[in-house]
Design a protein around this motif. Structure first.
Motif, PDB file in Angstrom:
ATOM      1  N   PRO A   1       0.789  -1.240   0.000  1.00  0.00           N
ATOM      2  CA  PRO A   1       0.000   0.000   0.000  1.00  0.00           C
ATOM      3  C   PRO A   1       0.819   1.287   0.000  1.00  0.00           C
ATOM      4  CG  PRO A   1      -1.023  -1.582   1.450  1.00  0.00           C
ATOM      5  CD  PRO A   1       0.270  -2.199   1.000  1.00  0.00           C
ATOM      6  N   ALA A   2       1.851   1.374   0.833  1.00  0.00           N
ATOM      7  CA  ALA A   2       2.619   2.618   0.917  1.00  0.00           C
ATOM      8  C   ALA A   2       3.283   2.955  -0.415  1.00  0.00           C
ATOM      9  CB  ALA A   2       3.665   2.515   2.023  1.00  0.00           C
ATOM     10  N   GLU A   3       3.874   1.957  -1.072  1.00  0.00           N
ATOM     11  CA  GLU A   3       4.516   2.188  -2.366  1.00  0.00           C
ATOM     12  C   GLU A   3       3.472   2.423  -3.451  1.00  0.00           C
ATOM     13  OE1 GLU A   3       7.429  -0.115  -5.567  1.00  0.00           O
ATOM     14  OE2 GLU A   3       7.175  -0.908  -3.534  1.00  0.00           O
ATOM     15  N   SER A   4       2.358   1.676  -3.357  1.00  0.00           N
ATOM     16  CA  SER A   4       1.274   1.842  -4.324  1.00  0.00           C
ATOM     17  C   SER A   4       0.741   3.268  -4.318  1.00  0.00           C
ATOM     18  CB  SER A   4       0.139   0.860  -4.009  1.00  0.00           C
ATOM     19  OG  SER A   4      -0.947   1.036  -4.886  1.00  0.00           O
ATOM     20  N   ILE A   5       0.654   3.864  -3.144  1.00  0.00           N
ATOM     21  CA  ILE A   5       0.169   5.250  -3.029  1.00  0.00           C
ATOM     22  C   ILE A   5       1.072   6.194  -3.816  1.00  0.00           C
ATOM     23  CG2 ILE A   5      -0.067   7.174  -1.399  1.00  0.00           C
ATOM     24  CD1 ILE A   5      -1.068   5.062   0.641  1.00  0.00           C
ATOM     25  N   GLU A   6       2.366   6.059  -3.665  1.00  0.00           N
ATOM     26  CA  GLU A   6       3.303   6.931  -4.380  1.00  0.00           C
ATOM     27  C   GLU A   6       3.186   6.746  -5.892  1.00  0.00           C
ATOM     28  OE1 GLU A   6       7.283   6.452  -3.024  1.00  0.00           O
ATOM     29  OE2 GLU A   6       6.815   6.815  -0.914  1.00  0.00           O
ATOM     30  N   LEU A   7       3.086   5.502  -6.331  1.00  0.00           N
ATOM     31  CA  LEU A   7       2.990   5.221  -7.759  1.00  0.00           C
ATOM     32  C   LEU A   7       1.699   5.782  -8.355  1.00  0.00           C
ATOM     33  CD1 LEU A   7       4.276   1.539  -7.704  1.00  0.00           C
ATOM     34  CD2 LEU A   7       5.467   3.494  -8.710  1.00  0.00           C
ATOM     35  N   LEU A   8       0.596   5.632  -7.628  1.00  0.00           N
ATOM     36  CA  LEU A   8      -0.687   6.099  -8.146  1.00  0.00           C
ATOM     37  C   LEU A   8      -0.780   7.621  -8.132  1.00  0.00           C
ATOM     38  CD1 LEU A   8      -2.991   3.378  -6.565  1.00  0.00           C
ATOM     39  CD2 LEU A   8      -2.525   3.718  -9.009  1.00  0.00           C
ATOM     40  N   PHE A   9      -0.206   8.257  -7.133  1.00  0.00           N
ATOM     41  CA  PHE A   9      -0.156   9.726  -7.138  1.00  0.00           C
ATOM     42  C   PHE A   9       0.627  10.210  -8.361  1.00  0.00           C
ATOM     43  CE2 PHE A   9      -1.271  10.380  -2.487  1.00  0.00           C
ATOM     44  CZ  PHE A   9      -2.318  11.253  -2.751  1.00  0.00           C
ATOM     45  N   GLU A  10       1.734   9.527  -8.659  1.00  0.00           N
ATOM     46  CA  GLU A  10       2.531   9.912  -9.827  1.00  0.00           C
ATOM     47  C   GLU A  10       1.748   9.688 -11.112  1.00  0.00           C
ATOM     48  OE1 GLU A  10       6.790   8.801 -12.039  1.00  0.00           O
ATOM     49  OE2 GLU A  10       6.330   7.962 -10.050  1.00  0.00           O
ATOM     50  N   ALA A  11       1.055   8.553 -11.185  1.00  0.00           N
ATOM     51  CA  ALA A  11       0.280   8.239 -12.390  1.00  0.00           C
ATOM     52  C   ALA A  11      -0.828   9.259 -12.616  1.00  0.00           C
ATOM     53  CB  ALA A  11      -0.307   6.837 -12.279  1.00  0.00           C
ATOM     54  N   LEU A  12      -1.567   9.571 -11.581  1.00  0.00           N
ATOM     55  CA  LEU A  12      -2.675  10.516 -11.714  1.00  0.00           C
ATOM     56  C   LEU A  12      -2.179  11.936 -11.946  1.00  0.00           C
ATOM     57  CD1 LEU A  12      -4.938   9.009  -8.919  1.00  0.00           C
ATOM     58  CD2 LEU A  12      -5.435   9.038 -11.373  1.00  0.00           C
ATOM     59  N   GLY A  13      -0.965  12.227 -11.519  1.00  0.00           N
ATOM     60  CA  GLY A  13      -0.392  13.546 -11.742  1.00  0.00           C
ATOM     61  C   GLY A  13      -0.089  13.826 -13.207  1.00  0.00           C
ATOM     62  N   LEU A  14      -0.093  12.787 -14.042  1.00  0.00           N
ATOM     63  CA  LEU A  14       0.162  12.967 -15.474  1.00  0.00           C
ATOM     64  C   LEU A  14      -1.040  13.578 -16.197  1.00  0.00           C
ATOM     65  CD1 LEU A  14       1.865   9.519 -16.197  1.00  0.00           C
ATOM     66  CD2 LEU A  14       3.012  11.737 -16.095  1.00  0.00           C
ATOM     67  N   TRP A  15      -2.219  13.515 -15.570  1.00  0.00           N
ATOM     68  CA  TRP A  15      -3.447  13.977 -16.223  1.00  0.00           C
ATOM     69  C   TRP A  15      -3.585  15.488 -16.124  1.00  0.00           C
ATOM     70  CZ3 TRP A  15      -7.323  10.970 -18.630  1.00  0.00           C
ATOM     71  CH2 TRP A  15      -7.061   9.588 -18.658  1.00  0.00           C
ATOM     72  N   GLN A  16      -3.988  16.088 -17.253  1.00  0.00           N
ATOM     73  CA  GLN A  16      -4.223  17.535 -17.302  1.00  0.00           C
ATOM     74  C   GLN A  16      -5.613  17.855 -17.845  1.00  0.00           C
ATOM     75  OE1 GLN A  16      -1.001  19.638 -19.267  1.00  0.00           O
ATOM     76  NE2 GLN A  16       0.521  18.213 -18.479  1.00  0.00           N
ATOM     77  N   GLY A  17      -6.502  16.887 -17.834  1.00  0.00           N
ATOM     78  CA  GLY A  17      -7.861  17.051 -18.345  1.00  0.00           C
ATOM     79  C   GLY A  17      -8.393  15.690 -18.718  1.00  0.00           C
ATOM     80  N   SER A  18      -9.434  15.632 -19.539  1.00  0.00           N
ATOM     81  CA  SER A  18      -9.953  14.346 -20.003  1.00  0.00           C
ATOM     82  C   SER A  18      -9.107  13.840 -21.162  1.00  0.00           C
ATOM     83  CB  SER A  18     -11.415  14.485 -20.435  1.00  0.00           C
ATOM     84  OG  SER A  18     -11.538  15.471 -21.443  1.00  0.00           O
ATOM     85  N   ALA A  19      -9.100  12.548 -21.361  1.00  0.00           N
ATOM     86  CA  ALA A  19      -8.252  11.951 -22.391  1.00  0.00           C
ATOM     87  C   ALA A  19      -8.638  12.459 -23.782  1.00  0.00           C
ATOM     88  CB  ALA A  19      -8.368  10.432 -22.342  1.00  0.00           C
ATOM     89  N   LEU A  20      -7.613  12.763 -24.582  1.00  0.00           N
ATOM     90  CA  LEU A  20      -7.811  13.227 -25.959  1.00  0.00           C
ATOM     91  C   LEU A  20      -8.799  14.393 -26.014  1.00  0.00           C
ATOM     92  CD1 LEU A  20      -7.854   9.712 -27.599  1.00  0.00           C
ATOM     93  CD2 LEU A  20      -6.234  11.512 -28.206  1.00  0.00           C
ATOM     94  N   GLU A  21      -8.614  15.311 -25.100  1.00  0.00           N
ATOM     95  CA  GLU A  21      -9.531  16.440 -24.977  1.00  0.00           C
ATOM     96  C   GLU A  21      -9.652  17.187 -26.310  1.00  0.00           C
ATOM     97  OE1 GLU A  21      -9.270  20.301 -22.221  1.00  0.00           O
ATOM     98  OE2 GLU A  21      -9.399  18.395 -21.121  1.00  0.00           O
ATOM     99  N   GLY A  22     -10.893  17.429 -26.715  1.00  0.00           N
ATOM    100  CA  GLY A  22     -11.155  18.086 -27.983  1.00  0.00           C
ATOM    101  C   GLY A  22     -11.429  17.117 -29.113  1.00  0.00           C
ATOM    102  N   PHE A  23     -11.037  15.843 -28.937  1.00  0.00           N
ATOM    103  CA  PHE A  23     -11.245  14.833 -29.976  1.00  0.00           C
ATOM    104  C   PHE A  23     -12.033  13.629 -29.463  1.00  0.00           C
ATOM    105  CE2 PHE A  23      -7.025  16.786 -30.916  1.00  0.00           C
ATOM    106  CZ  PHE A  23      -7.408  17.494 -32.054  1.00  0.00           C
TER     107      PHE A  23
END
Length: 300
Positions: free
Chosen positions: A106-128
Motif C-alpha cells: 500500500p505505501a509504495e502503491s500510493i506513491e505510484l498512483l499519485f505519480e500516475a494521476l499527476g500525469l493527467w491535465q484534463g480528459s483523455a484526448l480532450e477536444g477529440f
C-alpha cells in the motif's frame, strides 16, 4: 520529447511546450490512437483534409509534424505510422505506473498512483474524444483514470490515511455519480475518520440517485456495508468493520489513573425501518440527533 494525450493533445520538448496548430494536433492524435499501427492515407484524408486524397495537404501536415517529433513519424506504403519510445507517451507511462502499483504494498502503491494521476491535465484526448476514431481510446483511458483514483483511495484507507482518501474521492464522486465502488470507499474513509453519520448520508444520497435516475438498487455488498455502519447486522469480514468498530483510545494524559470513564450509547428508535421508509428524512434526523448530542454534552 514527450507526447501528451491525457488532456489536450500536445508535445513538450525538454519540458517546454511546443506550439502546434489544430490540424497538427489532430494528425498527432490520429497517429497516437493507432498505437503504433498503420494509418492509411484515405483515413487521414477523411479526418484531416476533408476527404481530399490529392495528398498535398497531408504531406504538408506530416512534414510540419516531423519538424516537431522527428522521424518518429514513419512513411509506409499507403499511409503513415507513429513510433514512440516507452517513456515518450504520457498514456503509456500512466499504464506502466498503474501496473506497478497493482503488485506493490500500500505505501509504495500510493506513491505510484499519485505519480500516475499527476500525469493527467484534463480528459483523455480532450477536444477529440467525441470523434468516432478517438472515442474508444478516450473512454478506455478515462476509465483507467477512474479505477486508479479508486485504487489510490483504497490504498490510503489501508494505511489509515482516511482524510486524504476522502479528499481524493470528493471530486471523483461528483464526476462519476453512478459508480458504486467510490461510494463504498468514501463511506469507509469517513467512518474511519469517525464521521459515521456523514458516511451514511453518502450512501443514502447514492441510493436516491440510483432509484430516481436509473430505477436501480444498490448491490448487496453496499447494503451490507451500510448495515455495518448502522450496527444492525452484516457479519462479512469487510475491512470497513475494522475501521468503524475499532475501539476508541484514551491517553493516560487525559484520564488520571483509576478515574472512571463513561461511555454512552444512543439510538434513534426504529432507525432501520426509518432508513427504508424515507432515507432522506432519516439522514436529516440523524444529523439533528448528532447536533443535539454535541450541544447537550458540550454544555455539561
Amino acid at each position: 520529447m514527450h507526447v501528451r494525450i491525457l488532456g489536450p493533445v500536445g508535445v513538450t520538448d525538454s519540458g517546454v511546450e511546443v506550439p502546434l496548430r489544430p490540424n497538427l494536433c489532430r494528425l498527432l492524435a490520429l497517429l497516437v490512437v493507432a498505437d503504433g499501427g498503420f494509418v492509411p492515407l484515405d483515413r487521414i484524408a477523411e479526418h484531416l483534409a476533408d476527404g481530399d486524397l490529392d495528398g498535398s495537404r497531408i504531406r504538408t501536415a506530416v512534414s510540419r509534424l516531423r519538424k516537431v517529433v522527428g522521424d518518429r513519424v514513419q512513411t509506409v506504403t499507403g499511409g503513415y505510422r507513429l513510433r514512440l519510445g516507452e517513456d515518450e507517451l504520457d498514456a503509456a507511462r500512466f499504464e506502466a505506473l498503474r501496473e506497478r502499483a497493482r503488485s506493490a504494498p500500500p505505501a509504495e502503491s500510493i506513491e505510484l498512483l499519485f505519480e500516475a494521476l499527476g500525469l493527467w491535465q484534463g480528459s483523455a484526448l480532450e477536444g477529440f474524444a467525441d470523434l468516432e476514431w478517438a472515442t474508444a481510446t478516450a473512454q478506455r483511458l478515462d476509465s483507467g483514470r477512474a479505477t486508479a483514483t479508486e485504487d489510490l483511495a483504497d490504498a490510503l484507507i489501508a494505511e489509515r490515511r482516511f482524510v486524504e482518501a476522502a479528499e481524493v474521492l470528493a471530486a471523483h464522486l461528483s464526476e462519476h455519480p453512478y459508480r458504486e465502488r467510490p461510494v463504498a470507499l468514501m463511506m469507509r474513509a469517513l467512518a474511519g475518520d469517525g464521521r459515521v453519520p456523514d458516511a451514511l448520508r453518502v450512501c443514502q444520497r447514492f441510493e436516491v440517485t440510483l432509484r430516481d435516475e436509473l430505477g436501480l438498487d444498490p448491490t448487496p455488498e453496499l447494503r451490507a456495508l451500510e448495515a455495518d455502519l448502522l450496527g444492525v447486522g452484516a457479519s462479512s469480514p469487510d475491512p470497513a468493520r475494522d475501521i468503524v468498530n475499532r475501539a476508541p483510545t484514551v491517553s493516560s494524559a487525559d484520564v488520571p489513573d483509576g478515574a472512571p470513564v463513561t461511555i454512552m450509547f444512543t439510538d434513534i428508535e426504529a432507525s432501520t425501518q426509518r432508513w427504508r421508509d424515507d432515507s432522506v428524512a432519516m439522514a436529516d434526523a440523524l444529523a439533528e440527533h448528532d447536533r443535539i448530542l454535541h450541544e447537550v454534552i458540550g454544555s455539561h
